[in-house]
Motif scaffolding. Structure first.
Motif, PDB file in Angstrom:
ATOM      1  N   ALA A   1      -4.727   2.642   5.141  1.00  0.00           N
ATOM      2  CA  ALA A   1      -5.036   1.217   5.066  1.00  0.00           C
ATOM      3  C   ALA A   1      -3.789   0.387   5.352  1.00  0.00           C
ATOM      4  O   ALA A   1      -2.692   0.744   4.934  1.00  0.00           O
ATOM      5  CB  ALA A   1      -5.580   0.879   3.691  1.00  0.00           C
TER       6      ALA A   1
ATOM      7  N   LEU B   1       0.828  -1.199   0.000  1.00  0.00           N
ATOM      8  CA  LEU B   1       0.000   0.000   0.000  1.00  0.00           C
ATOM      9  C   LEU B   1       0.863   1.248   0.000  1.00  0.00           C
ATOM     10  O   LEU B   1       1.750   1.394   0.827  1.00  0.00           O
ATOM     11  CB  LEU B   1      -0.908  -0.020   1.225  1.00  0.00           C
ATOM     12  CG  LEU B   1      -2.109  -0.922   1.047  1.00  0.00           C
ATOM     13  CD1 LEU B   1      -2.729  -1.267   2.373  1.00  0.00           C
ATOM     14  CD2 LEU B   1      -3.141  -0.269   0.147  1.00  0.00           C
TER      15      LEU B   1
ATOM     16  N   VAL C   1      -8.152   0.033   8.365  1.00  0.00           N
ATOM     17  CA  VAL C   1      -7.621   1.393   8.273  1.00  0.00           C
ATOM     18  C   VAL C   1      -7.247   1.831   9.673  1.00  0.00           C
ATOM     19  O   VAL C   1      -8.072   1.790  10.592  1.00  0.00           O
ATOM     20  CB  VAL C   1      -8.639   2.362   7.643  1.00  0.00           C
ATOM     21  CG1 VAL C   1      -8.086   3.776   7.627  1.00  0.00           C
ATOM     22  CG2 VAL C   1      -8.975   1.938   6.224  1.00  0.00           C
TER      23      VAL C   1
ATOM     24  N   ALA D   1      -3.916   3.191  -4.524  1.00  0.00           N
ATOM     25  CA  ALA D   1      -2.910   3.047  -3.474  1.00  0.00           C
ATOM     26  C   ALA D   1      -2.330   1.636  -3.389  1.00  0.00           C
ATOM     27  O   ALA D   1      -1.134   1.492  -3.170  1.00  0.00           O
ATOM     28  CB  ALA D   1      -3.482   3.485  -2.134  1.00  0.00           C
ATOM     29  N   PRO D   2      -3.121   0.567  -3.530  1.00  0.00           N
ATOM     30  CA  PRO D   2      -2.501  -0.765  -3.479  1.00  0.00           C
ATOM     31  C   PRO D   2      -1.695  -1.005  -4.753  1.00  0.00           C
ATOM     32  O   PRO D   2      -2.207  -0.835  -5.865  1.00  0.00           O
ATOM     33  CB  PRO D   2      -3.696  -1.723  -3.408  1.00  0.00           C
ATOM     34  CG  PRO D   2      -4.876  -0.874  -3.053  1.00  0.00           C
ATOM     35  CD  PRO D   2      -4.593   0.474  -3.622  1.00  0.00           C
TER      36      PRO D   2
ATOM     37  N   CYS E   1      -2.992   6.683  -0.257  1.00  0.00           N
ATOM     38  CA  CYS E   1      -4.171   6.225   0.484  1.00  0.00           C
ATOM     39  C   CYS E   1      -4.792   7.385   1.264  1.00  0.00           C
ATOM     40  O   CYS E   1      -4.122   8.097   1.992  1.00  0.00           O
ATOM     41  CB  CYS E   1      -3.777   5.113   1.446  1.00  0.00           C
ATOM     42  SG  CYS E   1      -5.154   4.557   2.459  1.00  0.00           S
ATOM     43  N   THR E   2      -6.096   7.542   1.103  1.00  0.00           N
ATOM     44  CA  THR E   2      -6.794   8.599   1.831  1.00  0.00           C
ATOM     45  C   THR E   2      -7.582   8.027   3.010  1.00  0.00           C
ATOM     46  O   THR E   2      -8.293   8.755   3.693  1.00  0.00           O
ATOM     47  CB  THR E   2      -7.788   9.334   0.918  1.00  0.00           C
ATOM     48  OG1 THR E   2      -8.701   8.360   0.409  1.00  0.00           O
ATOM     49  CG2 THR E   2      -7.090  10.022  -0.229  1.00  0.00           C
ATOM     50  N   GLY E   3      -7.504   6.723   3.200  1.00  0.00           N
ATOM     51  CA  GLY E   3      -8.243   6.101   4.290  1.00  0.00           C
ATOM     52  C   GLY E   3      -9.742   6.060   4.049  1.00  0.00           C
ATOM     53  O   GLY E   3     -10.535   6.056   4.983  1.00  0.00           O
ATOM     54  N   CYS E   4     -10.130   5.978   2.782  1.00  0.00           N
ATOM     55  CA  CYS E   4     -11.552   6.082   2.447  1.00  0.00           C
ATOM     56  C   CYS E   4     -12.360   4.835   2.809  1.00  0.00           C
ATOM     57  O   CYS E   4     -13.578   4.842   2.720  1.00  0.00           O
ATOM     58  CB  CYS E   4     -11.710   6.377   0.966  1.00  0.00           C
ATOM     59  SG  CYS E   4     -11.215   4.996  -0.067  1.00  0.00           S
ATOM     60  N   THR E   5     -11.704   3.767   3.175  1.00  0.00           N
ATOM     61  CA  THR E   5     -12.320   2.493   3.598  1.00  0.00           C
ATOM     62  C   THR E   5     -13.048   1.725   2.491  1.00  0.00           C
ATOM     63  O   THR E   5     -13.784   0.799   2.765  1.00  0.00           O
ATOM     64  CB  THR E   5     -13.307   2.645   4.790  1.00  0.00           C
ATOM     65  OG1 THR E   5     -14.503   3.274   4.340  1.00  0.00           O
ATOM     66  CG2 THR E   5     -12.686   3.411   5.931  1.00  0.00           C
ATOM     67  N   ASN E   6     -12.850   2.107   1.248  1.00  0.00           N
ATOM     68  CA  ASN E   6     -13.471   1.321   0.178  1.00  0.00           C
ATOM     69  C   ASN E   6     -12.937  -0.103   0.136  1.00  0.00           C
ATOM     70  O   ASN E   6     -13.683  -1.052  -0.083  1.00  0.00           O
ATOM     71  CB  ASN E   6     -13.197   1.976  -1.175  1.00  0.00           C
ATOM     72  CG  ASN E   6     -14.257   2.984  -1.526  1.00  0.00           C
ATOM     73  OD1 ASN E   6     -15.442   2.676  -1.443  1.00  0.00           O
ATOM     74  ND2 ASN E   6     -13.845   4.174  -1.894  1.00  0.00           N
ATOM     75  N   CYS E   7     -11.632  -0.238   0.351  1.00  0.00           N
ATOM     76  CA  CYS E   7     -11.001  -1.547   0.149  1.00  0.00           C
ATOM     77  C   CYS E   7     -11.322  -2.527   1.263  1.00  0.00           C
ATOM     78  O   CYS E   7     -11.436  -3.733   1.021  1.00  0.00           O
ATOM     79  CB  CYS E   7      -9.494  -1.395   0.011  1.00  0.00           C
ATOM     80  SG  CYS E   7      -8.751  -0.530   1.400  1.00  0.00           S
TER      81      CYS E   7
ATOM     82  N   CYS F   1      -9.847   0.419  -5.339  1.00  0.00           N
ATOM     83  CA  CYS F   1      -9.305   1.663  -4.762  1.00  0.00           C
ATOM     84  C   CYS F   1      -9.383   2.828  -5.749  1.00  0.00           C
ATOM     85  O   CYS F   1      -8.824   2.768  -6.834  1.00  0.00           O
ATOM     86  CB  CYS F   1      -7.848   1.478  -4.333  1.00  0.00           C
ATOM     87  SG  CYS F   1      -7.156   3.003  -3.669  1.00  0.00           S
ATOM     88  N   PRO F   2     -10.065   3.912  -5.349  1.00  0.00           N
ATOM     89  CA  PRO F   2     -10.189   5.054  -6.252  1.00  0.00           C
ATOM     90  C   PRO F   2      -8.880   5.828  -6.379  1.00  0.00           C
ATOM     91  O   PRO F   2      -8.721   6.618  -7.299  1.00  0.00           O
ATOM     92  CB  PRO F   2     -11.269   5.912  -5.603  1.00  0.00           C
ATOM     93  CG  PRO F   2     -11.293   5.519  -4.174  1.00  0.00           C
ATOM     94  CD  PRO F   2     -10.831   4.103  -4.095  1.00  0.00           C
ATOM     95  N   ASN F   3      -7.953   5.592  -5.451  1.00  0.00           N
ATOM     96  CA  ASN F   3      -6.712   6.373  -5.463  1.00  0.00           C
ATOM     97  C   ASN F   3      -5.490   5.573  -5.901  1.00  0.00           C
ATOM     98  O   ASN F   3      -4.369   6.041  -5.795  1.00  0.00           O
ATOM     99  CB  ASN F   3      -6.466   6.960  -4.072  1.00  0.00           C
ATOM    100  CG  ASN F   3      -7.639   7.791  -3.623  1.00  0.00           C
ATOM    101  OD1 ASN F   3      -8.099   8.654  -4.356  1.00  0.00           O
ATOM    102  ND2 ASN F   3      -8.162   7.510  -2.444  1.00  0.00           N
TER     103      ASN F   3
HETATM  104  S1  SF4 Z   1      -9.474   2.041  -1.096  1.00  0.00           S
HETATM  105 FE1  SF4 Z   1      -7.436   2.910  -1.482  1.00  0.00          FE
HETATM  106  S2  SF4 Z   1      -7.490   4.999  -0.611  1.00  0.00           S
HETATM  107 FE2  SF4 Z   1      -9.265   3.854   0.225  1.00  0.00          FE
HETATM  108  S3  SF4 Z   1      -8.497   3.033   2.197  1.00  0.00           S
HETATM  109 FE3  SF4 Z   1      -8.164   1.435   0.637  1.00  0.00          FE
HETATM  110  S4  SF4 Z   1      -6.076   1.764  -0.112  1.00  0.00           S
HETATM  111 FE4  SF4 Z   1      -6.687   3.632   0.977  1.00  0.00          FE
END
Ligand code: SF4
Ligand code: SF4
Lengths: 477, 179
Positions: free
Chosen positions: A37, A10, A32, A58-59, A15-21, A54-56
């Motif tokens: 994350a 990651l 998170v 990050a992974p 990562c914005t910590g959006c919790t999608n993943c 992940c929208p950003n």
């Molecule tokens: S989906 Fe991406 S940005 Fe959002 S918490 Fe997970 S790794 Fe971070």
């Protein structure tokens, strides 16, 4: 044995910590914490779902670098069947092989060709073990790890047959070493892989002590260069060895077709697999099925995280391309494969072991106690599975609390309840006017307002509290 | 519930059981209370929720860390019992009590009862209505499968009122095995 190798990392900055993943992860391996994350190493199965959601971005899946090829005197590329579906320009399979060679390898060995042999080995195995099934296909490492982690009792039903890429590397090394008289240690086999799970499988193989493959390069990393090389490649080099059946291993349904099982099920996509494996573990299927083709990615390996082309397009391209190859293996070649098979050439060296990493504690009595506690905590939580606590569900938060890696106030609603009661206490204190002072009405008014505010519940919880209040009222009566 | 009661299998390992109840892997007394009870309501004829209770039970056992083969046996027994309620009864409950050495499941329902237990224990015998069999359920493997998976099976049934199943499955991997 514990496995904590995985190939997805990651990027904290992205990562914005959006919790999608965390919600998407099939093994609940992501939390998170502190706004970022984090992957629980033991649980990650490299399925790539977080990469897709992940929208950003990050992974980040990791593969080996091409530098690694320099360690070997003679290098062989092992292109995955899924590679053949990646090009819009529709080159011939031969052109693609030539382009792979032009990347700077000394040789190319088709994984699709090994898949032809592996299909026969599986067919024979299933024939010999009819009625003991369902046998689960063993070529997708993410599925293997999913089974180890979530369905440990099914590990016995994984086919003890090597995956095509291992067979390809084994054959490539033996043949090259024999033809060119180079010791096997000096030959490096590099897999052009569609997915990060294969990278991990090479580092920590499940069917072997040591992998025959020396490194895994991501198809997406080589894509641009390959396209250029294809443009320049004329029909040259060795003819394609694989058959149409071997090539279609790259897409879902291909294995079943190649194995020629009439009692089968082909499942792709990890959530579909979760459902089917769950049913198998509950004994729903009984012995009605001989062979279950399992592929973690939607559409099969053409949907892997290291592929470039849209998986649906790639599937069609792959099918068209297979049409250019001969439909199946010649009888004499098949005889040869059968002969190898009798000697156990394609058999796994060891069985896939279950990992009971989902368990809360080694001491069963303690684990039972912990489950009991977590059930109790769970009843106190709002049950919204909102993810704000950084855990995928309220249940996982309850488990994390008993494991000591989270606290109840990680739940924002619990925190709010506590703040509320604190506020009430403070107000009660503030309202206490020392007997010697005059009562200041204005102050008291504001204080009441504060209390009203503190009592307000978020709309999602109001209903629940209403209900529990009613209940309480009922009991009192 | 009173009625015909029928004990199918004698418990195998009861005798050396008492001595080891409070021991964990190392043989030391475990300081923890170890019993957890789960209860699930099962709705008759609701095939959309089929297997939910047994799935949950299975996950709990995995979290506790029981050996995979035991989890499988409990899961299959619970699933078949749950399906029996869904197929034949109006409503019922699935209850499980988990201790380090045993998993006990009770499946109780309000339903038609089992007219002939011996017959119902035969593989392939089924009283499920046609429409349910067309859905692929009710193949007459329920009770035989439960029997295969559990160490003790008790059935109490009252025609026209309901059935109560008690299944006990022992965790045989543990210190008492080596003794
Ligand atoms: S989906 Fe991406 S940005 Fe959002 S918490 Fe997970 S790794 Fe971070
Ligand atoms: S289906 Fe193929 S690409 Fe996807 S995880 Fe499995 S092996 Fe990798």
């Amino acid at each position: 044995m514990k496995k904590s190798t995985y190939s997805i990392f990651l990027d904290e900055e992205r990562c914005t910590g959006c919790t999608n993943c965390i919600k998407r992860c099939p093994t609940e391996a992501i939390r998170v914490r502190d706004g970022k994350a984090k992957i629980l190493a033991d649980r990650c199965i490299d399925c790539g779902e977080c990469i897709r959601i992940c929208p950003n971005h990050a992974p980040i899946p990791q593969s080996d670098s091409r530098e690694k090829t320099k360690q070997f005197k003679y290098t062989i590329a092992l292109p995955d069947p899924a590679l053949f579906g990646q090009f819009k320009t529709k080159p011939s399979p031969r052109q693609i092989l030539a382009a792979v060679l032009a990347l700077g390898f000394d040789g190319v060995y088709e994984v699709a060709w090994a898949a032809d042999a592996v299909s026969i080995a599986i067919r024979e195995f299933i024939r010999e073990h009819r009625g003991e099934g369902p046998w689960l296909s063993s070529s997708c490492p993410a599925v293997i790890r999913l089974i180890q982690v979530r369905f440990p009792s099914l590990t016995e039903q994984i086919l003890p047959i090597l995956s095509p890429v291992e067979v390809a590397a084994k054959l490539a090394k033996e043949e090259t070493s024999w033809q060119l008289d180079i010791p096997q240690q000096e030959i490096g086999c590099f897999y052009l892989t569609p997915c990060p799970a294969q990278v991990t499988a090479i580092r920590a193989p499940y069917h072997l002590e040591h992998s025959y493959v020396d490194g895994a390069l991501a198809i997406s990393d080589l894509y641009c260069e390959l396209r250029e090389k294809i443009a320049g490649a004329r029909e040259q080099g060795e003819p394609v060895k694989a058959t149409a059946l071997g090539l279609t291993w790259g897409r879902v349904g291909g294995q079943t077709r190649a194995v020629q099982s009439d009692n089968y099920l082909a499942v792709d996509g990890i959530y579909n697999l979760l459902q089917v494996l769950e049913e198998i573990e509950l004994g729903k299927f009984d012995n009605n099925i001989d062979f279950l083709e399992c592929q973690c990615c939607q559409g099969g390996c053409v949907g892997g995280a290291f592929t470039v082309e849209n998986p649906f397009v790639a599937r069609v391209t792959l099918r068209r391309m297979a049409g250019q190859l001969r439909p199946k293996l010649e009888a004499e070649k098949e005889q040869k494969v059968l002969e190898y098979n009798r000697k156990g050439y394609y058999r796994a060296e060891k069985e896939v072991e279950p990992y009971s990493i989902m368990s809360l504690d080694k001491d069963i009595a303690k684990a039972i106690y912990m489950v009991e506690q977590s059930e109790k905590i769970l009843k106190q939580l709002p049950g919204l599975d909102c993810g704000s606590c950084g855990c995928p569900t309220c249940r996982t938060l309850a488990e994390d609390i008993v494991c000591g890696i989270a606290t109840e106030t990680d739940c924002i609603f619990k925190l709010r309840e506590q703040v509320q009661s604190l506020a009430e206490q403070m107000l009660a204190l503030a309202l206490k006017v020392p007997p010697v002072t005059l009562v200041q009405r204005q102050i008291m008014k504001t204080q009441r307002e504060v209390l009203e505010l503190a009592k307000r519940l978020p709309p999602v919880l109001a209903k629940r509290n209403q209900k529990s209040n009613q209940k309480k009222g009922g009991e009192e009566e | 519930m009173k009625g015909v009661s029928c004990l199918f299998q004698e418990p195998e390992v009861t005798s050396d059981f008492k001595n080891c109840e409070n021991k964990n892997e190392t043989g030391a007394e475990s300081p923890f209370e170890h019993k957890v009870t789960l209860e699930f309501a099962v709705e008759g004829k609701n095939f959309r929720a089929a297997g939910e209770a047994s799935s949950r039970l299975k996950h709990t056992l995995q979290h506790i860390g029981f050996p995979a083969p035991l989890v499988r046996r409990v899961a299959v027994a619970a699933y078949e019992a749950e399906m029996n309620i869904i197929i034949h009864a109006n409503r019922g409950t699935l209850k499980a009590e988990i201790t380090p050495k045993t998993v006990t499941i009770w499946a109780e329902d309000e339903g038609p009862g089992i007219p002939d237990i011996e017959l119902a224990m035969q593989e392939g015998y089924s009283t499920a209505p046609d429409y349910i069999r067309e859905m692929g359920f009710g193949a007459g493997m329920g009770l035989p499968n439960i029997k295969k998976c559990s160490d003790i099976l008790e059935i109490e049934t009252v025609i026209g009122a309901g059935t109560r199943l008690k299944m006990v499955i022992f965790n045989k991997t543990g210190p008492e095995r080596e003794k």
